[in-house]
Design a protein around this motif. Structure first.
Motif, PDB file in Angstrom:
ATOM      1  N   GLU A 134     -10.398  -0.406   2.542  1.00  0.00           N
ATOM      2  CA  GLU A 134     -10.377  -0.762   1.133  1.00  0.00           C
ATOM      3  C   GLU A 134      -8.979  -0.599   0.543  1.00  0.00           C
ATOM      4  O   GLU A 134      -8.498  -1.436  -0.205  1.00  0.00           O
ATOM      5  CB  GLU A 134     -11.354   0.168   0.396  1.00  0.00           C
ATOM      6  N   ASP A 135      -8.329   0.540   0.908  1.00  0.00           N
ATOM      7  CA  ASP A 135      -7.012   0.841   0.352  1.00  0.00           C
ATOM      8  C   ASP A 135      -5.976  -0.182   0.783  1.00  0.00           C
ATOM      9  O   ASP A 135      -5.143  -0.631  -0.011  1.00  0.00           O
ATOM     10  CB  ASP A 135      -6.557   2.233   0.810  1.00  0.00           C
ATOM     11  N   SER A 136      -6.009  -0.563   2.064  1.00  0.00           N
ATOM     12  CA  SER A 136      -4.997  -1.498   2.550  1.00  0.00           C
ATOM     13  C   SER A 136      -5.196  -2.868   1.910  1.00  0.00           C
ATOM     14  O   SER A 136      -4.230  -3.549   1.564  1.00  0.00           O
ATOM     15  CB  SER A 136      -5.044  -1.591   4.081  1.00  0.00           C
ATOM     16  N   ARG A 137      -6.492  -3.233   1.729  1.00  0.00           N
ATOM     17  CA  ARG A 137      -6.752  -4.517   1.074  1.00  0.00           C
ATOM     18  C   ARG A 137      -6.278  -4.482  -0.387  1.00  0.00           C
ATOM     19  O   ARG A 137      -5.766  -5.448  -0.908  1.00  0.00           O
ATOM     20  CB  ARG A 137      -8.242  -4.875   1.169  1.00  0.00           C
ATOM     21  N   ALA A 138      -6.438  -3.316  -1.019  1.00  0.00           N
ATOM     22  CA  ALA A 138      -5.986  -3.164  -2.407  1.00  0.00           C
ATOM     23  C   ALA A 138      -4.471  -3.337  -2.510  1.00  0.00           C
ATOM     24  O   ALA A 138      -3.960  -3.923  -3.467  1.00  0.00           O
ATOM     25  CB  ALA A 138      -6.390  -1.794  -2.947  1.00  0.00           C
ATOM     26  N   LEU A 139      -3.740  -2.811  -1.482  1.00  0.00           N
ATOM     27  CA  LEU A 139      -2.275  -2.933  -1.501  1.00  0.00           C
ATOM     28  C   LEU A 139      -1.869  -4.403  -1.382  1.00  0.00           C
ATOM     29  O   LEU A 139      -1.018  -4.891  -2.148  1.00  0.00           O
ATOM     30  CB  LEU A 139      -1.668  -2.119  -0.355  1.00  0.00           C
ATOM     31  N   VAL A 140      -2.523  -5.117  -0.433  1.00  0.00           N
ATOM     32  CA  VAL A 140      -2.197  -6.535  -0.256  1.00  0.00           C
ATOM     33  C   VAL A 140      -2.524  -7.301  -1.534  1.00  0.00           C
ATOM     34  O   VAL A 140      -1.740  -8.146  -2.001  1.00  0.00           O
ATOM     35  CB  VAL A 140      -2.971  -7.119   0.955  1.00  0.00           C
ATOM     36  N   LEU A 179       0.073   0.530   8.394  1.00  0.00           N
ATOM     37  CA  LEU A 179      -0.266   1.306   9.582  1.00  0.00           C
ATOM     38  C   LEU A 179      -1.757   1.659   9.607  1.00  0.00           C
ATOM     39  O   LEU A 179      -2.414   1.668   8.556  1.00  0.00           O
ATOM     40  CB  LEU A 179       0.572   2.592   9.615  1.00  0.00           C
ATOM     41  N   PRO A 180      -2.310   1.965  10.782  1.00  0.00           N
ATOM     42  CA  PRO A 180      -3.733   2.347  10.860  1.00  0.00           C
ATOM     43  C   PRO A 180      -3.971   3.607  10.030  1.00  0.00           C
ATOM     44  O   PRO A 180      -3.094   4.458   9.923  1.00  0.00           O
ATOM     45  CB  PRO A 180      -3.961   2.629  12.345  1.00  0.00           C
ATOM     46  N   GLY A 181      -5.124   3.684   9.432  1.00  0.00           N
ATOM     47  CA  GLY A 181      -5.485   4.854   8.644  1.00  0.00           C
ATOM     48  C   GLY A 181      -4.732   4.950   7.342  1.00  0.00           C
ATOM     49  O   GLY A 181      -4.521   6.026   6.790  1.00  0.00           O
ATOM     50  N   TYR A 182      -4.310   3.786   6.835  1.00  0.00           N
ATOM     51  CA  TYR A 182      -3.546   3.771   5.575  1.00  0.00           C
ATOM     52  C   TYR A 182      -4.387   4.335   4.439  1.00  0.00           C
ATOM     53  O   TYR A 182      -5.525   3.910   4.212  1.00  0.00           O
ATOM     54  CB  TYR A 182      -3.126   2.334   5.262  1.00  0.00           C
ATOM     55  N   SER A 183      -3.840   5.331   3.756  1.00  0.00           N
ATOM     56  CA  SER A 183      -4.555   5.917   2.635  1.00  0.00           C
ATOM     57  C   SER A 183      -3.524   6.447   1.646  1.00  0.00           C
ATOM     58  O   SER A 183      -2.952   7.513   1.835  1.00  0.00           O
ATOM     59  CB  SER A 183      -5.465   7.048   3.122  1.00  0.00           C
ATOM     60  N   PRO A 184      -3.197   5.677   0.624  1.00  0.00           N
ATOM     61  CA  PRO A 184      -2.084   6.011  -0.260  1.00  0.00           C
ATOM     62  C   PRO A 184      -2.312   7.294  -1.061  1.00  0.00           C
ATOM     63  O   PRO A 184      -1.360   7.928  -1.489  1.00  0.00           O
ATOM     64  CB  PRO A 184      -1.990   4.794  -1.180  1.00  0.00           C
ATOM     65  N   GLU A 242       0.760   1.717  -6.484  1.00  0.00           N
ATOM     66  CA  GLU A 242      -0.511   1.770  -5.753  1.00  0.00           C
ATOM     67  C   GLU A 242      -0.837   3.220  -5.390  1.00  0.00           C
ATOM     68  O   GLU A 242      -1.971   3.693  -5.555  1.00  0.00           O
ATOM     69  CB  GLU A 242      -0.390   0.896  -4.495  1.00  0.00           C
ATOM     70  N   ALA A 243       0.188   3.926  -4.903  1.00  0.00           N
ATOM     71  CA  ALA A 243      -0.013   5.323  -4.495  1.00  0.00           C
ATOM     72  C   ALA A 243      -0.412   6.178  -5.687  1.00  0.00           C
ATOM     73  O   ALA A 243      -1.319   7.021  -5.601  1.00  0.00           O
ATOM     74  CB  ALA A 243       1.270   5.861  -3.861  1.00  0.00           C
ATOM     75  N   ARG A 244       0.272   5.944  -6.835  1.00  0.00           N
ATOM     76  CA  ARG A 244      -0.014   6.740  -8.014  1.00  0.00           C
ATOM     77  C   ARG A 244      -1.459   6.532  -8.473  1.00  0.00           C
ATOM     78  O   ARG A 244      -2.212   7.459  -8.757  1.00  0.00           O
ATOM     79  CB  ARG A 244       0.961   6.406  -9.136  1.00  0.00           C
ATOM     80  N   ASP A 245      -1.872   5.253  -8.519  1.00  0.00           N
ATOM     81  CA  ASP A 245      -3.245   4.943  -8.945  1.00  0.00           C
ATOM     82  C   ASP A 245      -4.276   5.582  -8.029  1.00  0.00           C
ATOM     83  O   ASP A 245      -5.257   6.184  -8.492  1.00  0.00           O
ATOM     84  CB  ASP A 245      -3.462   3.417  -8.965  1.00  0.00           C
ATOM     85  N   ALA A 246      -4.019   5.436  -6.733  1.00  0.00           N
ATOM     86  CA  ALA A 246      -4.968   5.981  -5.763  1.00  0.00           C
ATOM     87  C   ALA A 246      -5.069   7.492  -5.892  1.00  0.00           C
ATOM     88  O   ALA A 246      -6.152   8.084  -5.813  1.00  0.00           O
ATOM     89  CB  ALA A 246      -4.531   5.590  -4.350  1.00  0.00           C
TER      90      ALA A 246
END
Lengths: 380, 267
Positions: free
Chosen positions: A65-71, A108-113, A148-152
């Motif tokens: 979900e997070d990686s899709r949100a970044l894209v 990268l795999p396991g992306y979690s901002p 993105e990182a701040r929001d997450a």
């Protein structure tokens, strides 16, 4: 060498003659008005295209979900346009190499901002061959990832109910005068100056040369006319035409491109007159050197090209070596760019612009004296 | 002051070349003075010095009692000058050209109007007042040019090959106007290559290689040299200075051959 007194009657004779000749030549007259409009629209759009929709290839190894949100955030910003979804790092690199994309986003795999560790989890590769595009991609990419990182992070805190501070912004930056960093706000007012100068220089550059080619100058020399009367008399009608061109260009800048001056428009319009007269004097000086219209054309290039490159129109003058910078000081555009950008963007008045105004006026006087002196010499 | 022009030891050097070499002559007021000589003889240089456009290297010239060296600007106001390629503004009308030069010479609005109408009458340009100068025929152009040079009614008018390239009818019409001016008391200083025109002058002066060869009324020169026409006199003076044409042509051939030999020697 006596009786060097300025005669208003002879001066007015020259003015009348020039007005008659200008009005009899409707093509040049129309050109002088149409050219600023045409050039403003043409170059205005050419220069105002902000770098956006940078073609990008994405290799998403996170697949969450997070990686899709970044894209999604990258696409939504308008700066990036995802044209390829790749399956390997090599594919991304090949696409950049082939020039199919300008940027590659590798998640990268396991992306979690929102994770506690602030280690990088995404890689943005940028084709740096065009620095303008690269700079936009770099700064907007970093900003987007940061946001993105701040929001997450905030979301995660809300979910867990545990709040703790983490400083994601070690420095606070404020951009003044042009907060959106829009290119057009910088280039379009500059364009008003560049177009005005190019056209007005051209107007006078041909005026004396035409008389020389037709042989009428020989006749004027045997009359009691003084160089100052001739040069200033010739100037008057072109001041009107050049100034009209300037006002048209300024009108387009405000009404068409929507760049509303932050400062006093009346001040800008007033200082524009000095600028037009100064540019006309350059043309006058050229016409005292040129033997033919072809030579005048070549000398014109000597003015127009440095005006584009050395006046600060494109490249910041602060970065130039002193000698190159010095060349810019003989161009009226250098001073007028400071004036028009100061008034339009910063909204400053004479208290900050006085030095440029003084230097521009001084340059006008020096050029006028040089033209009169040069003309006197051609008589011998 | 009986003389319109007094020239004493007038000299002009361009670098090592002496274009005009210590010439002396004087032109009485009200006379038509023919200044004759082949191309490159120093005619134009002399005229340019008289008009105050170029400074003489040495000597002096007085025009209408004004010293050319001391007050060149005042000289310009008191003479009219017209050349073969007179500077008419061809995108302006006959009237506008006249008014422009009248104003340049400092005439008041009332004077301008009066002189403009006088000149149009004198030059036979009635009905063409509103024609652009470029639409005029060669003869009318030269008459308008003369009118422009005479618009401020100067005491002296200098004409530099005014009729070059005109047809005989236009030339005659032009000279009739010149005659009228002279009868009105204007001094006319004229250069020409047409000897029939020169014969009509009160006095002629021959200049060659920057030096004056002779100065006298045309009939007197013809009588003195025992020749038939002024044209014969002209040719005689040029040959006297250069040697006979046959000798010249031989010398020239030798020069060419010598040049070739020197060039061929290296091969």
């Amino acid at each position: 060498m006596k009786q060097r007194r300025f005669s208003w009657r002879r001066f007015s004779a020259i003015v009348k003659k020039e007005v008659i000749q200008v009005l009899r030549d409707p093509v040049s007259l129309r050109l002088a008005i149409i050219m600023p409009v045409f050039m403003m629209l043409l170059f205005g759009y050419a220069l105002s295209t902000e770098v956006d929709h940078i073609t990008t290839a994405v290799y998403d190894q996170g697949r969450n979900e997070d990686s899709r949100a970044l894209v999604e955030r990258f696409t939504a910003s308008g700066y990036f346009k995802i044209s390829y979804y790749s399956d390997s790092e090599k594919e991304v690199k090949d696409l950049i190499q082939a020039g199919r994309v300008k940027a590659g986003l590798i998640i990268l795999p396991g992306y979690s901002p929102g994770a506690d560790a602030l280690s990088s989890q995404a890689l943005l590769i940028i084709d740096g061959s065009d620095p303008t595009t690269a700079r936009t991609a770099l700064s907007s990419g970093l900003l987007l990832a940061q946001a993105e990182a701040r929001d997450a992070f905030e979301q995660k805190q809300e979910k867990s109910g545990v709040y703790y501070a983490i400083n994601l912004e070690p420095m606070v930056a404020h951009v003044w005068y042009n907060p959106d960093l829009k290119n057009t706000n910088f280039t379009i007012p500059g364009l008003v100056g560049l177009i005005t100068q190019s056209i007005t220089v051209m107007l006078t550059a041909f005026s004396l040369v035409r008389e020389r080619e037709k042989g009428t100058i020989e006749q004027l020399i045997v009359t009691p006319i003084r160089p100052a009367e001739l040069i200033l008399g010739k100037l008057i009608p072109y001041v009107v035409i050049g100034y009209a061109g300037f006002l048209f260009a300024l009108f387009l800048c405000i009404e068409w491109f929507g760049i509303i001056p932050a400062g006093n428009i009346a001040l800008l319009i007033g200082l524009g007159l000095i600028f037009v007269i100064c540019s006309l004097m350059i043309g006058m000086l050229i016409s005292t050197f040129a033997k033919s219209q072809a030579m005048a054309m070549m000398l014109l290039m000597l003015v127009i090209l440095p005006s584009v490159l050395l006046s600060g129109f494109i490249f910041p003058r602060e970065a130039m070596p002193d000698i190159v910078k010095a060349v810019g000081y003989i161009l009226p555009l250098t001073y007028f760019l400071n004036i028009i950008r100061g008034v339009v963007l910063k909204g400053v008045g004479m208290e900050f612009l006085w030095l440029d105004v003084v230097l521009l006026s001084a340059l006008t006087v020096v050029l006028a004296l040089a033209a009169i002196f040069r003309f006197r010499k051609t008589l011998d | 002051m009986n003389n319109a022009i007094v020239v004493k030891n007038l000299t002009k050097k361009f670098g090592t070349l002496t274009a005009v070499d210590r010439i002396n002559f004087s032109v009485p007021r009200g006379c038509v003075y023919g200044f004759l000589g082949p191309n490159g003889s120093g005619k134009s240089t002399t005229i340019r010095m008289l008009c105050g456009i170029i400074r003489p290297t040495a000597g002096s010239a007085t025009i209408m009692g004004i010293d050319v060296l001391k007050e060149p600007e005042k000289v310009k106001q008191s003479i009219g000058y017209m050349s073969q390629k007179f500077g008419l503004y061809d995108d302006m009308t006959v009237k506008e050209n006249l008014e422009f030069y009248a104003e340049i010479y400092g005439l008041s609005p009332a004077e301008r109007k009066k002189r403009r109408d006088e000149i149009i009458g004198m030059a036979g340009l009635e009905g063409k007042e509103r024609c652009l100068a470029r639409t005029l025929s060669g003869g009318f152009k030269q008459r308008l040019a003369l009118g422009c040079a005479f618009v401020h009614a100067p005491g002296l008018i200098i004409l530099d090959e005014p009729t070059a390239g005109l047809d005989p009818v236009s030339r005659r019409a032009f000279w009739q106007i010149v005659r009228t001016l002279a009868e009105g008391g204007t001094t006319v200083f004229v250069t020409t290559h047409y000897m029939d025109e020169a014969e009509g002058c009160d006095t002629t002066c021959f200049i060659f290689n920057g030096r004056i060869m002779a100065q006298a009324p045309p009939e007197e020169l013809i009588r003195k040299e025992k020749l038939k026409t002024l044209e014969d006199v002209f040719i005689k003076y040029v040959e006297m200075d250069q040697g006979t044409p046959e000798a010249n042509s031989r010398k020239r051939w030798l020069e060419i051959l010598g040049f070739r030999r020197r060039n061929g020697g290296g091969r």
